[in-house]
Design a protein around this motif. Sequence first.
Motif, PDB file in Angstrom:
ATOM      1  N   PRO A 152      26.922 -83.404  20.184  1.00 34.28           N
ATOM      2  CA  PRO A 152      25.543 -82.741  20.648  1.00 34.28           C
ATOM      3  C   PRO A 152      25.358 -81.419  20.651  1.00 34.28           C
ATOM      4  CG  PRO A 152      25.464 -85.292  22.206  1.00 34.28           C
ATOM      5  CD  PRO A 152      27.119 -84.485  21.640  1.00 34.28           C
ATOM      6  N   GLY A 153      24.734 -80.824  20.324  1.00 35.40           N
ATOM      7  CA  GLY A 153      24.337 -79.210  20.199  1.00 35.40           C
ATOM      8  C   GLY A 153      25.221 -78.476  19.127  1.00 35.40           C
ATOM      9  N   ASP A 154      26.143 -79.229  18.520  1.00 32.53           N
ATOM     10  CA  ASP A 154      26.607 -78.711  17.422  1.00 32.53           C
ATOM     11  C   ASP A 154      25.738 -78.032  15.967  1.00 32.53           C
ATOM     12  OD1 ASP A 154      29.350 -78.787  19.123  1.00 32.53           O
ATOM     13  OD2 ASP A 154      30.291 -80.760  17.639  1.00 32.53           O
ATOM     14  N   LYS A 155      26.419 -76.707  15.721  1.00 30.90           N
ATOM     15  CA  LYS A 155      25.708 -76.270  14.810  1.00 30.90           C
ATOM     16  C   LYS A 155      26.042 -77.228  13.346  1.00 30.90           C
ATOM     17  CE  LYS A 155      24.249 -72.000  15.674  1.00 30.90           C
ATOM     18  NZ  LYS A 155      24.051 -70.455  14.798  1.00 30.90           N
ATOM     19  N   VAL A 156      25.350 -77.262  11.936  1.00 28.43           N
ATOM     20  CA  VAL A 156      25.813 -78.299  10.682  1.00 28.43           C
ATOM     21  C   VAL A 156      25.296 -77.230   9.759  1.00 28.43           C
ATOM     22  CG1 VAL A 156      24.521 -79.996  11.468  1.00 28.43           C
ATOM     23  CG2 VAL A 156      26.270 -79.621   9.894  1.00 28.43           C
ATOM     24  N   LEU A 157      25.521 -77.108   9.184  1.00 24.24           N
ATOM     25  CA  LEU A 157      25.402 -75.777   7.921  1.00 24.24           C
ATOM     26  C   LEU A 157      24.629 -77.334   6.755  1.00 24.24           C
ATOM     27  CD1 LEU A 157      27.566 -73.351   7.561  1.00 24.24           C
ATOM     28  CD2 LEU A 157      25.758 -73.281   8.798  1.00 24.24           C
ATOM     29  N   VAL A 158      23.312 -77.431   6.034  1.00 24.26           N
ATOM     30  CA  VAL A 158      23.078 -78.512   5.535  1.00 24.26           C
ATOM     31  C   VAL A 158      22.457 -77.675   4.627  1.00 24.26           C
ATOM     32  CG1 VAL A 158      21.764 -80.312   5.546  1.00 24.26           C
ATOM     33  CG2 VAL A 158      22.637 -79.171   7.292  1.00 24.26           C
ATOM     34  N   PRO A 159      22.087 -78.453   2.965  1.00 23.13           N
ATOM     35  CA  PRO A 159      21.613 -78.140   2.387  1.00 23.13           C
ATOM     36  C   PRO A 159      19.714 -78.556   2.330  1.00 23.13           C
ATOM     37  CG  PRO A 159      22.887 -78.580   1.276  1.00 23.13           C
ATOM     38  CD  PRO A 159      23.382 -78.924   2.460  1.00 23.13           C
TER      39      PRO A 159
ATOM     40  N   GLN B  34      29.304 -66.842   7.557  1.00 18.10           N
ATOM     41  CA  GLN B  34      29.965 -65.858   8.273  1.00 18.10           C
ATOM     42  C   GLN B  34      29.119 -65.207   9.228  1.00 18.10           C
ATOM     43  OE1 GLN B  34      29.579 -62.993   4.773  1.00 18.10           O
ATOM     44  NE2 GLN B  34      31.082 -63.362   4.255  1.00 18.10           N
ATOM     45  N   GLU B  35      27.280 -66.076   9.030  1.00 21.62           N
ATOM     46  CA  GLU B  35      26.077 -65.624   9.830  1.00 21.62           C
ATOM     47  C   GLU B  35      26.094 -66.896  10.859  1.00 21.62           C
ATOM     48  OE1 GLU B  35      22.558 -66.167   7.461  1.00 21.62           O
ATOM     49  OE2 GLU B  35      22.879 -63.966   6.623  1.00 21.62           O
ATOM     50  N   ASN B  36      26.929 -68.170  10.889  1.00 22.79           N
ATOM     51  CA  ASN B  36      27.577 -68.516  12.172  1.00 22.79           C
ATOM     52  C   ASN B  36      28.353 -69.613  11.875  1.00 22.79           C
ATOM     53  OD1 ASN B  36      23.871 -70.062  12.282  1.00 22.79           O
ATOM     54  ND2 ASN B  36      24.185 -69.254  10.231  1.00 22.79           N
ATOM     55  N   PRO B  37      29.743 -68.253  12.921  1.00 18.85           N
ATOM     56  CA  PRO B  37      30.842 -68.848  13.088  1.00 18.85           C
ATOM     57  C   PRO B  37      30.568 -70.313  13.764  1.00 18.85           C
ATOM     58  CG  PRO B  37      30.245 -66.985  13.932  1.00 18.85           C
ATOM     59  CD  PRO B  37      29.050 -66.616  13.157  1.00 18.85           C
ATOM     60  N   ASP B  38      30.151 -70.009  14.793  1.00 18.00           N
ATOM     61  CA  ASP B  38      30.283 -71.246  15.731  1.00 18.00           C
ATOM     62  C   ASP B  38      29.929 -72.982  15.162  1.00 18.00           C
ATOM     63  OD1 ASP B  38      27.709 -69.999  15.463  1.00 18.00           O
ATOM     64  OD2 ASP B  38      27.039 -70.360  16.983  1.00 18.00           O
ATOM     65  N   ALA B  39      29.617 -72.702  14.251  1.00 26.17           N
ATOM     66  CA  ALA B  39      29.163 -74.003  13.364  1.00 26.17           C
ATOM     67  C   ALA B  39      30.080 -74.878  13.515  1.00 26.17           C
ATOM     68  CB  ALA B  39      28.429 -73.595  12.235  1.00 26.17           C
ATOM     69  N   LYS B  40      30.362 -76.039  13.308  1.00 32.07           N
ATOM     70  CA  LYS B  40      31.527 -77.198  13.445  1.00 32.07           C
ATOM     71  C   LYS B  40      31.589 -77.985  12.181  1.00 32.07           C
ATOM     72  CE  LYS B  40      32.092 -75.955  17.778  1.00 32.07           C
ATOM     73  NZ  LYS B  40      33.423 -75.255  18.044  1.00 32.07           N
ATOM     74  N   ALA B  41      30.428 -78.016  11.236  1.00 34.01           N
ATOM     75  CA  ALA B  41      30.806 -78.544   9.918  1.00 34.01           C
ATOM     76  C   ALA B  41      29.882 -78.007   8.753  1.00 34.01           C
ATOM     77  CB  ALA B  41      30.602 -80.242  10.504  1.00 34.01           C
ATOM     78  N   ILE B  42      29.971 -78.930   7.689  1.00 36.84           N
ATOM     79  CA  ILE B  42      29.176 -78.082   6.439  1.00 36.84           C
ATOM     80  C   ILE B  42      29.053 -79.139   5.479  1.00 36.84           C
ATOM     81  CG2 ILE B  42      28.841 -77.150   3.980  1.00 36.84           C
ATOM     82  CD1 ILE B  42      31.156 -75.084   4.903  1.00 36.84           C
TER      83      ILE B  42
END
Length: 477
Positions: free
Chosen positions: A99-106, A149-157
């Motif tokens: 919970p709370g993790d960032k994930v990069l998503v199209p 680069q803008e979200n180095p704290d993201a945990k997944a793509i």
Amino acid sequence: APLAEATVQYAKKKITPFHTPGHKQGKGAHYLMRTFITDMGFNADVSLMSELDNIHNPTGIIKESQELAAELYGAKAAFFSVNGTTGAIHAMLLSALSPGDKVLVPRNVHRSVFGGLVMADLQPVWMKPSLFEGIAAGPTLDTVTKAVQENPDAKAILIVTPNYYGLCPDVKGIAKLAHDNNMLLLTDEAHGAHLKFSSRLPEQSIDLGADMAAMSTHKTLGAMTGASMLLVGSDRINIERVRRAMSMLTTTSPNQILLASLDVARLQMAEMPGAVDDAAELAGELRRIVNEIRGLSSFGVEAVGKKGIADLDTTKITINTRALGISGLELAVMLRDRDIACELADPYHVLLLITYADVMKQAHAAIIALMDIANKYPGDKLFTLVAPPVPAVQTEMSPREAFFAGSKSVSFARCVGRIAAEEITPYPPGIPCILPGEVITKEMSEYLTEVKNAGYQITGAADSTLRRINVVEKELI
């Protein structure tokens, strides 16, 4: 096929059932049910019999069947899903992230991903897809790199590969980028369960470095509708946590026939080397003929190398109708009137899906229908929809906050300044312009008015006419 074989053996036994399901081996089935389910099918419609193992804690034939599937796909582990790839995607997000993790998503992911974001309480960072012939393709490697680069704290793509139209992003490049930055790569591979079985098609995502892949075994292979798999591709994933997530999200009354069909689909690919190669060859011939029909065109491998397209699943035949002067939606209706059913249609295209089960007879029927329709149109005008640029998006709530905030329906005239409680997606190109938790600005309302008046297909919204929009009850101060 241990699971399928055990199911058949159980169905052949003359068991007197004092257990569910209520139709009692079909004895109480309505005659309409009997018109499409055989006696053997009714006998096999059981759940959690001791001889048939337990999907929540498999120690016998289900365990063996999943291990055979993992071996065939070259995965660390395979989990069977009887609630489709939607369930597999939900389990993937719940098991891989916290919970709370960032994930990069199209921005153009399937709605099941949004459901997973809500369930797992994840924070999406939306990435812009590329566009090709009015179709939303994957994000470019540059786009993903910028997001990392803008979200180095993201945990997944999370990416989709291939998409509905067979377009694949640079999975290998994105996997390396993810792992170099201590992130996971998760893939929605719903439309790629067959890729492993043909050298003529793109490589499957776990072979290119993905850590997990959710795939619809029923879409392009021989499983029953709703039967899918979740594959674990690396040691970065806690397999026991995946098992717990799958168990939590799976019904305690799994359909035995769906489970058995996954086992058989796996066996079929092991027994039929070259079957998917044959499908790719047939698709190539059909595409070649389509491109000879006046007013119609279907892109092929020449699309590879365009922005966001690193590879193409050529068994998806996307037919562009613009030069014929009609929409893809119109062509789909005319084909259906000739008993030809498409996989999908959008304002610019229809999509024909070729699998290992197709033969030239089916392809010939489609060709005759397409030629007949094309001959009825002069092809002297280009069907075009013109949309203004999509306005910038303002996020006010996370997906989970928006889901639990409570919603109500308001007239379109009163939506400005409200927080959306539903997705609104114009086609083409199928990219949501507004998602739950985002503010409907004046610019966005004007954009929606223009695309609606221009004839764009609106999906996601409860009212596709956009006379009313669902918004969060809480108003912005």
